[in-house]
Design an enzyme around this catalytic site. Structure first.
Site, PDB file in Angstrom:
ATOM      1  N   LYS A   1       0.853  -1.188   0.000  1.00  0.00           N
ATOM      2  CA  LYS A   1       0.000   0.000   0.000  1.00  0.00           C
ATOM      3  C   LYS A   1       0.893   1.244   0.000  1.00  0.00           C
ATOM      4  O   LYS A   1       1.815   1.328   0.827  1.00  0.00           O
ATOM      5  CB  LYS A   1      -0.884   0.018   1.251  1.00  0.00           C
TER       6      LYS A   1
ATOM      7  N   ASP B   1      -1.459  -1.941  -4.189  1.00  0.00           N
ATOM      8  CA  ASP B   1      -2.880  -2.029  -3.833  1.00  0.00           C
ATOM      9  C   ASP B   1      -3.581  -0.722  -4.200  1.00  0.00           C
ATOM     10  O   ASP B   1      -2.953   0.339  -4.248  1.00  0.00           O
ATOM     11  CB  ASP B   1      -3.052  -2.222  -2.322  1.00  0.00           C
ATOM     12  N   MET B   2      -4.894  -0.804  -4.399  1.00  0.00           N
ATOM     13  CA  MET B   2      -5.667   0.423  -4.564  1.00  0.00           C
ATOM     14  C   MET B   2      -6.426   0.656  -3.263  1.00  0.00           C
ATOM     15  O   MET B   2      -7.154  -0.213  -2.806  1.00  0.00           O
ATOM     16  CB  MET B   2      -6.634   0.311  -5.743  1.00  0.00           C
TER      17      MET B   2
ATOM     18  N   ARG C   1      -4.368  -5.917 -11.532  1.00  0.00           N
ATOM     19  CA  ARG C   1      -5.165  -6.814 -10.684  1.00  0.00           C
ATOM     20  C   ARG C   1      -6.552  -6.185 -10.552  1.00  0.00           C
ATOM     21  O   ARG C   1      -6.690  -5.036 -10.106  1.00  0.00           O
ATOM     22  CB  ARG C   1      -4.554  -6.925  -9.299  1.00  0.00           C
TER      23      ARG C   1
ATOM     24  N   LYS D   1     -13.129  -6.139  -6.712  1.00  0.00           N
ATOM     25  CA  LYS D   1     -14.423  -5.432  -6.632  1.00  0.00           C
ATOM     26  C   LYS D   1     -14.256  -4.088  -5.914  1.00  0.00           C
ATOM     27  O   LYS D   1     -14.873  -3.106  -6.283  1.00  0.00           O
ATOM     28  CB  LYS D   1     -15.448  -6.299  -5.892  1.00  0.00           C
ATOM     29  N   GLY D   2     -13.442  -4.039  -4.855  1.00  0.00           N
ATOM     30  CA  GLY D   2     -13.272  -2.805  -4.086  1.00  0.00           C
ATOM     31  C   GLY D   2     -13.790  -2.985  -2.676  1.00  0.00           C
ATOM     32  O   GLY D   2     -14.863  -3.569  -2.479  1.00  0.00           O
ATOM     33  N   ALA D   3     -13.020  -2.490  -1.691  1.00  0.00           N
ATOM     34  CA  ALA D   3     -13.296  -2.862  -0.303  1.00  0.00           C
ATOM     35  C   ALA D   3     -13.527  -1.678   0.638  1.00  0.00           C
ATOM     36  O   ALA D   3     -13.655  -1.878   1.836  1.00  0.00           O
ATOM     37  CB  ALA D   3     -12.118  -3.695   0.221  1.00  0.00           C
TER      38      ALA D   3
ATOM     39  N   ARG E   1     -12.465  -4.970   6.983  1.00  0.00           N
ATOM     40  CA  ARG E   1     -12.908  -5.006   5.580  1.00  0.00           C
ATOM     41  C   ARG E   1     -13.333  -6.425   5.193  1.00  0.00           C
ATOM     42  O   ARG E   1     -14.253  -6.613   4.411  1.00  0.00           O
ATOM     43  CB  ARG E   1     -11.797  -4.468   4.649  1.00  0.00           C
ATOM     44  N   ARG E   2     -12.670  -7.422   5.770  1.00  0.00           N
ATOM     45  CA  ARG E   2     -13.070  -8.826   5.491  1.00  0.00           C
ATOM     46  C   ARG E   2     -14.440  -9.106   6.108  1.00  0.00           C
ATOM     47  O   ARG E   2     -15.257  -9.806   5.532  1.00  0.00           O
ATOM     48  CB  ARG E   2     -12.036  -9.828   6.035  1.00  0.00           C
TER      49      ARG E   2
HETATM   50  P1  FDA Z   1     -17.807 -11.119  -2.906  1.00  0.00           P
HETATM   51  O1  FDA Z   1     -17.573 -10.196  -1.763  1.00  0.00           O
HETATM   52  O2  FDA Z   1     -19.069 -10.973  -3.685  1.00  0.00           O
HETATM   53  O3  FDA Z   1     -17.652 -12.591  -2.383  1.00  0.00           O
HETATM   54  C1  FDA Z   1     -17.906 -13.714  -3.205  1.00  0.00           C
HETATM   55  C2  FDA Z   1     -17.907 -14.955  -2.351  1.00  0.00           C
HETATM   56  O4  FDA Z   1     -16.580 -15.171  -1.834  1.00  0.00           O
HETATM   57  C3  FDA Z   1     -18.796 -14.838  -1.106  1.00  0.00           C
HETATM   58  O5  FDA Z   1     -20.097 -15.231  -1.393  1.00  0.00           O
HETATM   59  C4  FDA Z   1     -18.093 -15.769  -0.147  1.00  0.00           C
HETATM   60  O6  FDA Z   1     -18.422 -17.111  -0.442  1.00  0.00           O
HETATM   61  C5  FDA Z   1     -16.645 -15.563  -0.477  1.00  0.00           C
HETATM   62  N1  FDA Z   1     -16.064 -14.453   0.322  1.00  0.00           N
HETATM   63  C6  FDA Z   1     -15.700 -13.230  -0.102  1.00  0.00           C
HETATM   64  N2  FDA Z   1     -15.185 -12.485   0.885  1.00  0.00           N
HETATM   65  C7  FDA Z   1     -15.228 -13.275   1.980  1.00  0.00           C
HETATM   66  C8  FDA Z   1     -14.855 -13.083   3.311  1.00  0.00           C
HETATM   67  N3  FDA Z   1     -14.304 -11.947   3.739  1.00  0.00           N
HETATM   68  N4  FDA Z   1     -15.052 -14.100   4.185  1.00  0.00           N
HETATM   69  C9  FDA Z   1     -15.566 -15.285   3.785  1.00  0.00           C
HETATM   70  N5  FDA Z   1     -15.958 -15.516   2.515  1.00  0.00           N
HETATM   71  C10 FDA Z   1     -15.788 -14.540   1.624  1.00  0.00           C
HETATM   72  N6  FDA Z   1      -9.701  -4.388  -2.476  1.00  0.00           N
HETATM   73  C11 FDA Z   1      -9.315  -3.111  -2.659  1.00  0.00           C
HETATM   74  O7  FDA Z   1     -10.138  -2.196  -2.555  1.00  0.00           O
HETATM   75  N7  FDA Z   1      -8.005  -2.828  -2.954  1.00  0.00           N
HETATM   76  C12 FDA Z   1      -7.072  -3.793  -3.122  1.00  0.00           C
HETATM   77  O8  FDA Z   1      -5.901  -3.490  -3.404  1.00  0.00           O
HETATM   78  C13 FDA Z   1      -7.475  -5.153  -2.979  1.00  0.00           C
HETATM   79  N8  FDA Z   1      -6.594  -6.172  -3.158  1.00  0.00           N
HETATM   80  C14 FDA Z   1      -7.059  -7.469  -3.195  1.00  0.00           C
HETATM   81  C15 FDA Z   1      -6.212  -8.503  -3.586  1.00  0.00           C
HETATM   82  C16 FDA Z   1      -6.698  -9.800  -3.711  1.00  0.00           C
HETATM   83  C17 FDA Z   1      -5.780 -10.898  -4.149  1.00  0.00           C
HETATM   84  C18 FDA Z   1      -8.079 -10.064  -3.443  1.00  0.00           C
HETATM   85  C19 FDA Z   1      -8.658 -11.438  -3.616  1.00  0.00           C
HETATM   86  C20 FDA Z   1      -8.907  -9.045  -3.032  1.00  0.00           C
HETATM   87  C21 FDA Z   1      -8.414  -7.753  -2.881  1.00  0.00           C
HETATM   88  N9  FDA Z   1      -9.246  -6.712  -2.488  1.00  0.00           N
HETATM   89  C22 FDA Z   1      -8.815  -5.414  -2.638  1.00  0.00           C
HETATM   90  C23 FDA Z   1     -10.565  -6.992  -1.859  1.00  0.00           C
HETATM   91  C24 FDA Z   1     -11.709  -6.924  -2.861  1.00  0.00           C
HETATM   92  O9  FDA Z   1     -11.973  -5.603  -3.237  1.00  0.00           O
HETATM   93  C25 FDA Z   1     -12.989  -7.510  -2.258  1.00  0.00           C
HETATM   94  O10 FDA Z   1     -13.371  -6.731  -1.153  1.00  0.00           O
HETATM   95  C26 FDA Z   1     -12.861  -8.952  -1.810  1.00  0.00           C
HETATM   96  O11 FDA Z   1     -12.125  -9.707  -2.728  1.00  0.00           O
HETATM   97  C27 FDA Z   1     -14.265  -9.596  -1.668  1.00  0.00           C
HETATM   98  O12 FDA Z   1     -14.909  -9.548  -2.896  1.00  0.00           O
HETATM   99  P2  FDA Z   1     -15.091 -10.835  -3.844  1.00  0.00           P
HETATM  100  O13 FDA Z   1     -14.605 -10.449  -5.194  1.00  0.00           O
HETATM  101  O14 FDA Z   1     -14.432 -11.996  -3.275  1.00  0.00           O
HETATM  102  O15 FDA Z   1     -16.644 -11.007  -3.993  1.00  0.00           O
END
Ligand code: FDA
Length: 306
Positions: A95, A128-129, A178, A181-183, A287-288
């Site tokens: 970051k 990271d973003m 990479r 979705k965004g967190a 965030r998780r």
């Molecule tokens: P979604 O949240 O819709 O989840 C899909 C499914 O995955 C859920 O139904 C569940 O089964 C499972 N799941 C997802 N999250 C879970 C959790 N916390 N606990 C348990 N199960 C879960 N964001 C950002 O803003 N900046 C960044 O730099 C990054 N970097 C990054 C790197 C990598 C390698 C990953 C995988 C993710 C990120 N993120 C991120 C986080 C991203 O923006 C997002 O918040 C998470 O990946 C959760 O979104 P999903 O795409 O998994 O879909």
């Protein structure tokens, strides 16, 4: 609930309290192999046995002390040495606010370059973003770094309206992107509000990343999601566009969807897991939780089962 959890993630008092509660620590442990580099290295070695690569992120953000930013940089330099010594397929995910971008742009950039040079050409360092307050500066520093270093990647967030334009503007640089979705908690005007719309924008961006013009431009695409439906749609699109499974990669978070990762690797796709470690885990952990309210129930179950 998501907004409330994301707002709490920035609360200093809650951060200081959280680590004292064992049920919070235990839930956080679901997403982290441990707090030390040694824990992360051991987890990476295990995942390598399954043909799964890794990304390390040493937790820390919004640093406003130059000494802490320097210590964070040195930590990453040491981590790179240890990764290389063990022959791991591990890249870094960093970051810019951890390298002190809010203190000094020039010094943050110099730190980034030190890390890129220690990583060497074969190992990508992913930026990271963070929240939208840092989008422009992150893209600006990425562009600068990409002009002189081939081993730098950047994260783009599908929930932002601007991302399709940002991706198009980066394309001439043959970027490593990479897609996530965004967190973060963002003002309504700049993001897609509904999950369905974020997912559709994510898929539309996947199509751009894997499409013929991006491949001709030399884009390295990393599709970073735990969402099995989007993974399925991405692999189907790749097959229809004649993109081979080893021409892009999936990235997921540690502790989530492990069987899916194993399946992807078995089917010939490249996959990496992001391993977060360190003692400053509270905002990252929150965030998780925000991503999946079921995680809050999981944490409360620990509390009431005690
Ligand atoms: P979604 O949240 O819709 O989840 C899909 C499914 O995955 C859920 O139904 C569940 O089964 C499972 N799941 C997802 N999250 C879970 C959790 N916390 N606990 C348990 N199960 C879960 N964001 C950002 O803003 N900046 C960044 O730099 C990054 N970097 C990054 C790197 C990598 C390698 C990953 C995988 C993710 C990120 N993120 C991120 C986080 C991203 O923006 C997002 O918040 C998470 O990946 C959760 O979104 P999903 O795409 O998994 O879909």
């Amino acid at each position: 609930m998501r907004s409330a959890i994301l707002a709490a993630s920035q609360n200093r008092w809650m951060r200081e309290q959280a680590s004292h509660y064992w049920f919070v620590r235990r839930t956080a442990g679901r997403f982290m192999p441990g707090e030390t580099l040694k824990d992360a290295l051991a987890a990476a070695a295990q995942l390598k046995l399954h043909g799964i690569g890794t990304l390390f992120t040493h937790l820390g953000e919004n640093i406003v002390d130059a000494g802490v930013a320097e210590a964070g940089t040195r930590h990453y330099l040491d981590a790179l040495d240890q990764i290389r010594a063990r022959g791991l397929d591990t890249e870094l995910s960093i970051k810019l606010t951890q390298l002190g971008v809010d203190l000094s742009l020039a010094q943050c950039y110099a730190k980034l370059v030190r890390i890129l040079e220690r990583a060497g050409g074969a190992s990508t360092v992913w930026i990271d973003m963070e929240s939208s307050r840092h989008t422009d500066i992150t893209l600006e520093l990425y562009r600068r770094a990409r002009k002189t270093h081939s081993n730098v990647g950047v994260c783009l967030q599908a929930y932002l309206h601007r991302t399709a334009r940002d991706l198009a503007a980066l394309m001439p640089l043959a970027p490593a992107i990479r897609l996530v979705k965004g967190a973060y908690k963002e003002p309504p005007g700049i993001v897609f509000r509904r999950k369905k719309d974020v997912d559709e924008n994510f898929f539309s961006l996947v199509k751009t990343l894997l499409g013929e013009p991006a491949r001709r431009a030399g884009v390295r695409a990393a599709i970073a999601t735990n969402d099995r439906e989007l993974i399925r749609r991405s692999t189907e699109f790749a097959a229809s566009a004649h993109v081979q499974p080893d021409q892009f990669e999936f990235q997921m978070l540690y502790g989530i969807q492990h069987p899916e990762l194993v399946r992807l690797v078995r089917d010939g796709y490249r996959a990496r897991v992001l391993i977060a470690y360190g003692s400053y885990w509270f905002p990252w952990f929150m965030r998780r939780l925000a991503e999946r309210p079921a995680n809050v129930l999981f944490m409360l179950r620990h509390l009431f089962a005690s």
